[in-house]
Design an enzyme around this catalytic site. Structure first.
Site, short mmCIF file in Angstrom:
data_model
loop_
_atom_site.label_atom_id
_atom_site.label_comp_id
_atom_site.label_asym_id
_atom_site.label_seq_id
_atom_site.Cartn_x
_atom_site.Cartn_y
_atom_site.Cartn_z
N GLY A 139 0.82 -0.88 0.04
CA GLY A 139 0.19 -0.16 0.23
C GLY A 139 0.79 1.13 -0.35
O GLY A 139 1.76 1.37 1.01
N GLY B 41 -0.86 4.06 0.34
CA GLY B 41 -1.17 5.08 -0.02
C GLY B 41 -0.62 6.58 1.42
O GLY B 41 0.64 6.07 1.64
N PHE B 42 -1.54 7.49 2.36
CA PHE B 42 -0.82 8.39 3.36
C PHE B 42 0.38 7.03 4.62
O PHE B 42 1.54 7.71 4.40
CB PHE B 42 -1.60 8.42 3.81
CG PHE B 42 -3.15 9.61 4.06
CD1 PHE B 42 -1.68 10.83 3.15
CD2 PHE B 42 -3.78 9.86 2.79
CE1 PHE B 42 -2.03 12.15 2.58
CE2 PHE B 42 -4.36 10.55 2.21
CZ PHE B 42 -3.66 11.89 1.27
N GLY B 43 -0.41 5.57 4.51
CA GLY B 43 0.30 5.97 5.66
C GLY B 43 1.86 4.67 4.86
O GLY B 43 3.19 4.39 5.77
N VAL C 277 -2.26 -7.61 -4.02
CA VAL C 277 -1.35 -8.75 -2.75
C VAL C 277 -2.98 -9.45 -2.52
O VAL C 277 -3.76 -8.62 -2.32
CB VAL C 277 -1.26 -8.39 -1.25
CG1 VAL C 277 -0.46 -8.32 -0.20
CG2 VAL C 277 0.82 -7.51 -1.80
N GLU D 57 -18.75 17.99 1.89
CA GLU D 57 -17.76 18.36 0.98
C GLU D 57 -18.20 18.87 -0.41
O GLU D 57 -18.57 19.91 -1.27
CB GLU D 57 -16.28 17.99 0.77
CG GLU D 57 -15.51 18.35 2.39
CD GLU D 57 -13.96 18.42 3.02
OE1 GLU D 57 -13.37 18.90 3.77
OE2 GLU D 57 -13.28 17.40 1.99
N ASP E 9 -5.80 3.21 8.54
CA ASP E 9 -7.00 2.86 8.53
C ASP E 9 -7.96 1.31 8.92
O ASP E 9 -8.35 0.93 8.70
CB ASP E 9 -7.99 3.53 6.51
CG ASP E 9 -8.06 4.32 6.26
OD1 ASP E 9 -7.85 5.17 7.76
OD2 ASP E 9 -8.42 4.86 5.47
N ALA F 247 -5.92 10.59 7.21
CA ALA F 247 -4.86 10.86 6.86
C ALA F 247 -3.85 11.05 8.04
O ALA F 247 -2.59 10.34 8.00
CB ALA F 247 -4.58 12.02 5.62
N GLN F 248 -3.44 11.47 9.08
CA GLN F 248 -2.41 12.24 9.93
C GLN F 248 -2.25 10.88 10.25
O GLN F 248 -1.41 10.56 10.91
CB GLN F 248 -2.88 13.31 11.21
CG GLN F 248 -3.14 14.30 10.45
CD GLN F 248 -1.60 14.87 10.17
OE1 GLN F 248 -0.55 14.44 10.48
NE2 GLN F 248 -1.06 15.56 8.87
#
Ligand SMILES: Cc1cc2nc3c(=O)[nH]c(=O)nc-3n(C[C@H](O)[C@H](O)[C@H](O)COP(=O)(O)OP(=O)(O)OC[C@H]3O[C@@H](n4cnc5c(N)ncnc54)[C@H](O)[C@@H]3O)c2cc1C
Length: 438
Positions: free
Chosen positions: A10, A12-14, A78, A174, A303, A318-319
């Site tokens: 992954g 993504g952010f992590g 995966v 949003e 997540d 995300a943080q």
């Protein structure tokens, strides 16, 4: 001695934060993702509502790691992991379930949509998680206006121009705000038979307030702002039914051709791959050093992980993913270098924000709670800062200034990757093209 192999699943952010934290580690790092790009999910709604183009919120993973020589990017899906044999199984277009061995594993596979047991809704109410989802939503929204313009029966305009967003969390709010601005600005003068400003935008949630994690005051401010923009906010009732004709809420049918799902998320199947304890939502329960109990070489972040802090589970934002990714990378680096481990992971909450239309946001950080233009400026600065490259930051900044000043949108193309829908006979026989027979 051979260098250890660290597999990160992954980007993504992590995953991205973990790989960057391992930049100077004497190890072989394999970063595996099913997509070839890192996606900035918080701005997906801006692609769906034509503010930004897909390439403004995504960056090829390969280009991010161009100069990080210890990292190899692999595009593949995966499909499982064997924690005893210490390998993951990877499939791509050519090969299926190829085992790849690891010494350390970081799973950062994120989440997908959850329809709360109503998977049949997915066909009529697509979600917003990937670039393909955002493009599909943009196509659907823009196509609704095209169909309405071509429809000779004005009674049908209302149904075609009713947009329903299910879920009044940050994404739904949003998206509803951005849609309301879209119809009032960019689309306003482009049609002759229909008035785009008459579009009905309905935001539905079974919760009693919008923006659940925000304080009562900010939630109220966001709701008022939405209503000022003409969004109909319906709280306290979930959707009972979603089908080709629209939705049913508390026994009332609302006809609509455009329903978008912005409600639940479900974690990736990482917990099933590992056969380890998960929380009720299916997220892998991890320890304070972000490893899986009994497996100090397996880390799960973002997540798809579940960790409590101060008696509450950390949120799927995300943080959290970035801080956890960075921590996992640092811990592995220390182990490889023979250094002592860092102190247990502790999430530092910098605050939460959500935008509601043009020039208005709500911001909550500790005791600070603000709404309005100042919060919006902060939101814009923070989001620009977290985009993956400086070229994206510049491009998005210029686009936002242009959109703010002129009201014009960046990308209003209907791009149908699965054949020309508009060229087909109308799926709904009741919709007659206005120009037929002329
Ligand atoms: C529309 C939307 C708006 C959001 N807005 C905000 C916001 O304003 N602020 C905020 O803080 N958070 C926001 N979030 C949440 C935030 O984006 C997530 O919390 C964050 O992305 C989690 O990071 P992650 O690394 O765990 O997963 P992700 O960033 O989702 O990354 C997971 C990666 O794993 C890859 N992957 C998944 N499964 C596999 C597999 N089997 N094989 C290979 N690769 C795989 C995916 O392709 C993806 O690249 C938003 C989310 C969405 C969907």
């Amino acid at each position: 001695m051979a260098q250890p192999r660290i597999i990160i699943v992954g980007a993504g952010f992590g995953g991205l934060a973990a790989a960057k934290a391992l930049k100077n580690t004497p190890a072989e790092i394999l970063l595996i993702d099913r997509a070839n790009h890192h996606l900035f999910q918080p701005l997906l709604y801006q692609v769906a509502t034509s503010v930004l183009t897909p390439s403004q919120i995504a960056t090829p993973i390969r280009s991010i790691f161009r100069n990080q020589k210890n990292t190899t990017v692999v595009m593949g899906e995966v499909t499982g992991a064997d924690k005893d044999q210490k390998c993951v199984f990877v499939s791509d277009a050519d090969r299926q379930n190829v085992p790849i061995a690891y010494d350390y594993l970081i799973l950062a596979t994120g989440a997908s949509h959850s329809y709360f047991g109503h998977n049949e809704f997915a066909e009529y109410a697509p979600g917003l998680k990937s670039l393909a989802d955002a493009e599909a939503a943009r196509n659907k929204i823009l196509q609704a206006f095209e169909l309405a313009e071509a429809e000779e029966d004005p009674a049908r305009h209302r149904d075609l121009l009713t947009f329903i967003l299910v879920g009044a969390g940050p994404t739904g709010v949003e998206m509803a705000g951005a849609l309301a601005i879209l119809v009032r600005t960019a689309l306003k003068s482009d049609f002759r038979r229909i008035d785009p400003t008459s579009a009905r935008i309905v935001l539905v949630d079974m919760a009693p307030k919008v923006l659940g994690p925000f304080s009562e005051n900010l939630s109220k401010a966001a709701k008022q702002r939405l209503e000022k923009l003409g969004v109909e906010v319906r709280l306290g009732h979930g959707v009972d039914q979603i089908d080709a004709e629209g939705v049913v809420i508390a026994g009332e049918r609302i006809p609509s051709k455009t329903v978008i799902w912005t409600a639940g998320v479900a974690p990736s199947p990482a917990g099933r791959w590992l056969s380890v304890e998960t929380d009720r939502a299916g997220r892998v329960r991890i320890q304070k050093d972000l490893t899986v109990p009994g497996h100090p070489e397996i880390f799960v972040v973002g997540d798809t992980a579940s960790l409590d802090q101060n008696g509450k589970p950390l949120p799927g934002v995300a943080q959290v993913a970035m801080q956890q990714g960075r921590y996992a990378g640092k811990l592995i680096h220390n182990r490889v270098e023979g250094n002592p481990p860092p102190s247990p992971f502790s999430y530092f909450d910098k605050g939460t924000m959500a935008v509601v239309g043009k020039g208005f946001a709500v911001l909550q950080s500790g005791k600070v709670q603000i709404s309005g233009f100042g919060a919006w400026l902060t939101w814009a600065a923070v989001h620009l800062q977290f985009l993956a490259t400086s070229s994206l930051r510049l491009s998005v900044f210029l686009q936002w200034v242009w959109t703010f000043v002129t009201g014009q949108r960046g990308d209003r193309l209907i791009v149908n990757h699965h054949g020309a829908e508009l060229a087909k006979p109308a799926a709904d026989a009741a919709i007659k093209p206005a120009f037929a027979g002329r």
